[in-house]
Design a protein around this motif. Sequence first.
Motif, short mmCIF file in Angstrom:
data_model
loop_
_atom_site.label_atom_id
_atom_site.label_comp_id
_atom_site.label_asym_id
_atom_site.label_seq_id
_atom_site.Cartn_x
_atom_site.Cartn_y
_atom_site.Cartn_z
N GLY A 11 0.60 -1.31 -0.12
CA GLY A 11 0.14 -0.06 0.07
C GLY A 11 0.83 1.18 0.10
O GLY A 11 0.57 2.23 -0.56
N ILE A 12 2.01 1.15 0.86
CA ILE A 12 2.70 2.44 0.76
C ILE A 12 3.74 2.53 -0.70
O ILE A 12 3.52 3.63 -0.99
CB ILE A 12 3.94 2.33 2.06
CG1 ILE A 12 3.25 2.24 3.13
CG2 ILE A 12 5.06 3.35 1.84
CD1 ILE A 12 4.01 1.87 4.35
N LYS A 15 0.90 4.26 -2.84
CA LYS A 15 0.72 5.62 -2.43
C LYS A 15 1.94 6.43 -3.06
O LYS A 15 1.59 7.39 -3.49
CB LYS A 15 0.59 5.71 -0.92
CG LYS A 15 0.67 7.10 -0.43
CD LYS A 15 -0.71 7.72 -0.74
CE LYS A 15 -0.91 9.16 -0.30
NZ LYS A 15 -2.19 9.71 -0.63
N LEU A 24 -3.97 5.89 1.36
CA LEU A 24 -3.38 5.07 2.14
C LEU A 24 -4.28 4.66 3.64
O LEU A 24 -4.11 3.75 3.97
CB LEU A 24 -1.81 5.49 2.71
CG LEU A 24 -1.06 4.50 3.41
CD1 LEU A 24 -0.78 3.18 2.39
CD2 LEU A 24 0.16 5.12 3.77
N SER A 99 -9.00 3.09 -3.58
CA SER A 99 -8.04 2.57 -2.58
C SER A 99 -8.77 1.23 -1.85
O SER A 99 -8.09 0.52 -1.63
CB SER A 99 -8.07 3.80 -1.61
OG SER A 99 -7.28 4.84 -2.30
#
Length: 170
Positions: A11-12, A15, A24, A99
């Motif tokens: 996820g980071i 992002k 995030l 997301s």
Amino acid sequence: MPFTPLHMGPGIAIKALLQGSFSLMVFGWTQIIMDIQPLIVLITGEGHLHGFSHTYVGATLLALLAALTGKYLSEIGLFVLGLNQEWKVKIAWWVTFLSAFIGAYSHVLLDSIMHSDLEPFYPFDRHNPFLGFISIEALHKLCLYSGAVGGVLYFTVLEILKHKNKRAQR
């Protein structure tokens, strides 16, 4: 994954690549929602550890729930963290849904690689074609390293944009 935080690594990285087109916080909220059902099974000892919540059909439903609740929770969270003073930051609905769906589907995919009880395509197919695709150790490293690289890349891009904005203001 043995616990939700490892899911945050990819996820980071996402992002860092998508910047403002990805939340995030909504992604992280989705990870929490995805692991509620296994947590209940671990606490009670009853049920299927990676049941319906860890299928793509279940992930779709949970992504919708995560998006609908996560938008406002994330905006409040950003305010509490001091990153949304005067409530100026609004997360667009399309960013929220993107997301949440990336979070839910990536969660099922990553867990499918390491958990033999997971049936990602249930109720259409009980076979897990992702099981053992890479070793558990490699999977953990992938999650940790993607988070580290994503963090460095994210802050590097922020600094570049900050310097670019300073030049534009001169």
